[in-house]
Design a protein around this motif. Structure first.
Motif, PDB file in Angstrom:
ATOM      1  N   GLU A 154       0.826  -1.203   0.000  1.00 47.02           N
ATOM      2  CA  GLU A 154       0.000   0.000   0.000  1.00 47.02           C
ATOM      3  C   GLU A 154       0.861   1.254   0.000  1.00 47.02           C
ATOM      4  OE1 GLU A 154      -3.030   1.728   3.084  1.00 47.02           O
ATOM      5  OE2 GLU A 154      -3.971   0.049   2.054  1.00 47.02           O
ATOM      6  N   TYR A 155       1.434   1.557  -1.173  1.00 46.56           N
ATOM      7  CA  TYR A 155       2.073   2.850  -1.346  1.00 46.56           C
ATOM      8  C   TYR A 155       0.983   3.915  -1.449  1.00 46.56           C
ATOM      9  CZ  TYR A 155       6.115  -0.025  -2.604  1.00 46.56           C
ATOM     10  OH  TYR A 155       7.126  -0.945  -2.591  1.00 46.56           O
ATOM     11  N   SER A 156       1.375   5.174  -1.413  1.00 47.38           N
ATOM     12  CA  SER A 156       0.377   6.224  -1.588  1.00 47.38           C
ATOM     13  C   SER A 156      -0.236   6.173  -2.984  1.00 47.38           C
ATOM     14  CB  SER A 156       1.017   7.600  -1.347  1.00 47.38           C
ATOM     15  OG  SER A 156       1.413   7.741  -0.003  1.00 47.38           O
ATOM     16  N   VAL A 174       0.872  -1.875 -20.916  1.00 50.44           N
ATOM     17  CA  VAL A 174       1.123  -2.606 -19.674  1.00 50.44           C
ATOM     18  C   VAL A 174       0.194  -3.806 -19.684  1.00 50.44           C
ATOM     19  CG1 VAL A 174       1.113  -2.521 -17.159  1.00 50.44           C
ATOM     20  CG2 VAL A 174       1.695  -0.461 -18.470  1.00 50.44           C
ATOM     21  N   LYS A 175       0.745  -5.014 -19.546  1.00 53.57           N
ATOM     22  CA  LYS A 175      -0.132  -6.186 -19.623  1.00 53.57           C
ATOM     23  C   LYS A 175       0.289  -7.241 -18.610  1.00 53.57           C
ATOM     24  CE  LYS A 175       2.137  -9.116 -23.092  1.00 53.57           C
ATOM     25  NZ  LYS A 175       1.943  -9.872 -24.344  1.00 53.57           N
ATOM     26  N   ASP A 176      -0.591  -8.239 -18.461  1.00 54.13           N
ATOM     27  CA  ASP A 176      -0.351  -9.393 -17.590  1.00 54.13           C
ATOM     28  C   ASP A 176       0.063  -8.934 -16.193  1.00 54.13           C
ATOM     29  OD1 ASP A 176      -0.824 -10.729 -19.930  1.00 54.13           O
ATOM     30  OD2 ASP A 176       1.267 -11.226 -20.304  1.00 54.13           O
ATOM     31  N   SER A 177      -0.681  -7.991 -15.645  1.00 52.16           N
ATOM     32  CA  SER A 177      -0.272  -7.325 -14.416  1.00 52.16           C
ATOM     33  C   SER A 177      -1.359  -7.391 -13.350  1.00 52.16           C
ATOM     34  CB  SER A 177       0.093  -5.866 -14.707  1.00 52.16           C
ATOM     35  OG  SER A 177       1.207  -5.807 -15.586  1.00 52.16           O
ATOM     36  N   TYR A 178      -0.929  -7.325 -12.097  1.00 53.96           N
ATOM     37  CA  TYR A 178      -1.828  -7.405 -10.936  1.00 53.96           C
ATOM     38  C   TYR A 178      -1.441  -6.299  -9.961  1.00 53.96           C
ATOM     39  CZ  TYR A 178      -4.074  -9.365  -6.752  1.00 53.96           C
ATOM     40  OH  TYR A 178      -4.831  -9.548  -5.630  1.00 53.96           O
ATOM     41  N   ILE A 179      -2.389  -5.409  -9.697  1.00 56.19           N
ATOM     42  CA  ILE A 179      -2.117  -4.251  -8.858  1.00 56.19           C
ATOM     43  C   ILE A 179      -3.187  -4.138  -7.786  1.00 56.19           C
ATOM     44  CG2 ILE A 179      -1.843  -1.739  -8.812  1.00 56.19           C
ATOM     45  CD1 ILE A 179      -1.003  -1.922 -11.771  1.00 56.19           C
ATOM     46  N   VAL A 180      -2.761  -4.070  -6.534  1.00 54.10           N
ATOM     47  CA  VAL A 180      -3.663  -3.817  -5.418  1.00 54.10           C
ATOM     48  C   VAL A 180      -3.659  -2.317  -5.135  1.00 54.10           C
ATOM     49  CG1 VAL A 180      -4.077  -4.235  -2.961  1.00 54.10           C
ATOM     50  CG2 VAL A 180      -3.342  -6.099  -4.435  1.00 54.10           C
ATOM     51  N   THR A 181      -4.801  -1.758  -4.798  1.00 59.16           N
ATOM     52  CA  THR A 181      -4.907  -0.316  -4.678  1.00 59.16           C
ATOM     53  C   THR A 181      -4.058   0.247  -3.557  1.00 59.16           C
ATOM     54  OG1 THR A 181      -6.872  -0.533  -3.287  1.00 59.16           O
ATOM     55  CG2 THR A 181      -7.220  -0.214  -5.626  1.00 59.16           C
ATOM     56  N   ILE A 215      -6.909  -5.077 -11.414  1.00 59.18           N
ATOM     57  CA  ILE A 215      -6.700  -4.087 -10.365  1.00 59.18           C
ATOM     58  C   ILE A 215      -7.727  -4.381  -9.280  1.00 59.18           C
ATOM     59  CG2 ILE A 215      -6.658  -1.650  -9.745  1.00 59.18           C
ATOM     60  CD1 ILE A 215      -6.020  -1.019 -12.661  1.00 59.18           C
ATOM     61  N   GLU A 216      -7.251  -4.654  -8.105  1.00 60.35           N
ATOM     62  CA  GLU A 216      -8.126  -5.089  -7.024  1.00 60.35           C
ATOM     63  C   GLU A 216      -8.158  -4.060  -5.901  1.00 60.35           C
ATOM     64  OE1 GLU A 216      -8.468  -8.638  -3.679  1.00 60.35           O
ATOM     65  OE2 GLU A 216      -7.028  -8.800  -5.317  1.00 60.35           O
ATOM     66  N   GLY A 217      -9.347  -3.594  -5.543  1.00 53.71           N
ATOM     67  CA  GLY A 217      -9.497  -2.631  -4.474  1.00 53.71           C
ATOM     68  C   GLY A 217      -9.233  -3.242  -3.112  1.00 53.71           C
ATOM     69  N   ASN A 218      -8.805  -2.392  -2.182  1.00 53.54           N
ATOM     70  CA  ASN A 218      -8.535  -2.863  -0.826  1.00 53.54           C
ATOM     71  C   ASN A 218      -9.642  -2.510   0.155  1.00 53.54           C
ATOM     72  OD1 ASN A 218      -8.248  -0.130  -0.443  1.00 53.54           O
ATOM     73  ND2 ASN A 218      -6.058  -0.178  -0.012  1.00 53.54           N
TER      74      ASN A 218
END
Length: 279
Positions: A154-156, A174-181, A215-218
């Motif tokens: 959890e960066y800013s 940007v592809k094949d990526s997973y980012i948590v908010t 992209i997955e929300g927290n």
């Protein structure tokens, strides 16, 4: 209809099942063609990957932009931007990709769990205006692709880029990526855009870019979660143009959310296509 579309567009799935669906979505996105290069995020000052000191060959001008061609050079570049004592080296400068870059071959295992060997990305401009580490230049991907971006801290500002001030990002996939908010803003390409362009036309751009992944929300209130840009608060004109998204984007608890951009004050969205399931 592809399996990815069927899964991501099932609006009846509740949030406790959403994480599994999101992980499956990413698996269906991933196509591995080559092995990723070995890289690590620096822990101390390293040789500048973009030739700041080599002014005879590259000075960061439009005519002689700094160049990046490997995963390690990209990580070194992120470190230099994120270190406030060196980040100013890229203010009003031009940086270009000269090759495709794979940060991770895959970030999700076949059983839906996180690949524990995946190298986590530190966003370029991770804390932005909070610690004066925004990227303040022009980044041109030249149509190349950065794949396997994995951010689960959890960066800013979470994304490939965290904070973009006065600058632009162009021609980047940007592809094949997973980012948590992150705790403030998250975007597949860039989390937060602000300032005024230093170029003569005065227009900040995110143009000809794409994001494919999850992209997955927290679940935090008051965050901004977008497929390309999370939040925009520019001082003048800002345009998102010819961008596209594919995959899944989700947040559990009332954040601003959008397939292209979650929130903007002066943003124009032109000729963009969202194919992300939003929930």
């Amino acid at each position: 209809m592809h399996a990815l579309d069927v899964l991501c567009k099932n609006k009846q799935v509740n949030y406790r099942n959403m994480k599994k669906i999101l992980l499956v979505c990413l698996l269906l996105c991933v196509i591995i063609n080559v092995q990723s290069a070995s890289w690590s995020y620096p822990k101390s000052a390293v040789e500048d990957p973009t030739g700041t000191t080599d002014t005879e060959l590259r000075d960061g001008s439009k005519e002689k932009p700094y160049t990046i061609s490997t995963a390690q050079e990209l990580a070194n570049f992120a470190y230099y931007v994120n270190n406030h004592t060196t980040g100013a080296a890229y203010k009003n400068k031009y940086v270009e990709l000269t090759a495709d870059i794979i940060l991770n071959d895959w970030v999700i295992n076949e059983n839906g769990s996180i690949n524990t060997s995946a190298q986590e990305w530190v966003p370029i401009g991770e804390y932005g205006i909070l610690f004066n580490d925004s990227f303040e230049g022009i980044f041109d991907g030249n149509g190349y692709t950065i794949s396997g971006v994995y951010v689960n801290t959890e960066y800013s500002y979470n994304g490939l880029f965290g904070d973009l001030k006065h600058g632009s990002i162009k021609n980047l996939n940007v592809k094949d990526s997973y980012i948590v908010t992150g705790s403030k803003s998250t975007g597949g390409v860039v989390a937060y855009v602000h300032g005024t362009s230093f170029e003569s036309d005065g227009v900040q751009l995110v143009a000809n870019c794409s994001f494919k992944g999850v992209i997955e929300g927290n679940g935090s209130n008051g965050t901004y979660v977008g497929g390309i840009v999370g939040r925009e608060e520019s001082s003048s004109k800002f345009t998102i143009k010819n961008c596209s998204t594919e995959g899944c984007i989700s947040d559990a608890n009332g954040s601003y959310i959008g397939g292209i951009c979650a929130y903007g004050t002066v943003v124009d969205v032109v000729d963009c296509v969202n194919r992300m399931a939003i929930s």
